[in-house]
Design an enzyme around this catalytic site. Structure first.
Site, PDB file in Angstrom:
ATOM      1  N   LYS A   1       5.786   1.859  -5.796  1.00  0.00           N
ATOM      2  CA  LYS A   1       4.537   1.773  -6.560  1.00  0.00           C
ATOM      3  C   LYS A   1       3.639   2.976  -6.283  1.00  0.00           C
ATOM      4  CE  LYS A   1       0.994  -0.880  -5.508  1.00  0.00           C
ATOM      5  NZ  LYS A   1       0.141  -2.061  -5.240  1.00  0.00           N
TER       6      LYS A   1
ATOM      7  N   ASP B   1       1.282  -3.188 -10.407  1.00  0.00           N
ATOM      8  CA  ASP B   1       0.564  -3.880  -9.332  1.00  0.00           C
ATOM      9  C   ASP B   1       0.323  -5.328  -9.766  1.00  0.00           C
ATOM     10  OD1 ASP B   1      -1.429  -3.741 -11.229  1.00  0.00           O
ATOM     11  OD2 ASP B   1      -2.985  -3.117  -9.814  1.00  0.00           O
TER      12      ASP B   1
END
Length: 211
Positions: A120, A138
């Site tokens: 991420k 997220d």
């Protein structure tokens, strides 16, 4: 959700915010990398408050190394997990200096090899600092994609894979920012603001509320 709906959703999000970007404050790839490292389980507001004091003192790997772990801690104590984050920052700075001439690498494998950097974080840096068509997923984006049925998945990896498959190329670079902002301010976790949502008529959430 069909292709036409997805296209209309992306078109509306773009019309509403033609030039989206992160809410983290940064002026270089290194500052962005550190801010994203700090942002895990923390708000962008709290990270920006910390970096506003940290970056005037140290905004390069060399300057950060001079501060050391304890020095970095004094600036980030208001942020969760600050002990481990300070250690990761110093380890990362050492690797950047020793292996990358003090520069943030524009390379996924090299980024993910840095302490505290996962997929991420690498996606955010590649997208926001270097303009890659990556889509970091997220909690906000995971929620929006599942709730609206735009790109449902059982975990963040599945949602990312689906997004990369269904989002047309012209929208890919900005998609992460549109979805995260939509989840942060409109499609919030509790009591989503469906009444003020610009894509409410396209959303396939069965429990929409008119607030």
């Amino acid at each position: 959700m069909n292709k036409a709906k997805r296209l209309e959703i992306l078109t509306r999000l773009r019309e509403n915010n033609p030039h989206p970007t992160t809410e983290l404050n940064f002026s270089s790839p290194f500052e962005l990398l550190i801010a994203v490292l700090l942002s895990a389980q923390a708000t962008d507001v709290s990270v920006n408050k910390a970096t506003a004091k940290l970056y005037p003192v140290a905004n390069t790997p060399a300057a950060m190394l001079e501060l050391g772990v304890e020095g970095v801690k004094t600036y980030i104590k208001t942020i969760g997990l600050y002990n481990s984050k300070a250690e990761n920052i110093i380890k990362t700075c050492r690797i950047l200096l020793e292996q990358h001439n003090g520069e943030v690498p524009e390379d996924r494998a090299a980024l993910e090899a840095l302490p505290g950097v996962g997929r991420k974080t690498a996606n955010v840096v590649l997208n926001t600092a270097f303009g890659w068509p990556t889509i970091a997923v997220d909690t906000h984006i995971f929620r929006v994609c599942n709730r609206t049925q735009f790109a449902p998945g059982k975990n963040v990896e599945q949602v990312e894979e689906k997004l990369l498959k269904v989002v047309p190329a012209e929208f890919k670079v900005d998609c992460h920012h549109w979805l995260i902002l939509h989840g942060r301010y409109t499609c919030i976790a509790r009591k989503p603001r469906c009444g003020s949502c610009i894509i409410e008529d396209l959303c396939e959430y069965k429990e929409k509320v008119d607030i």
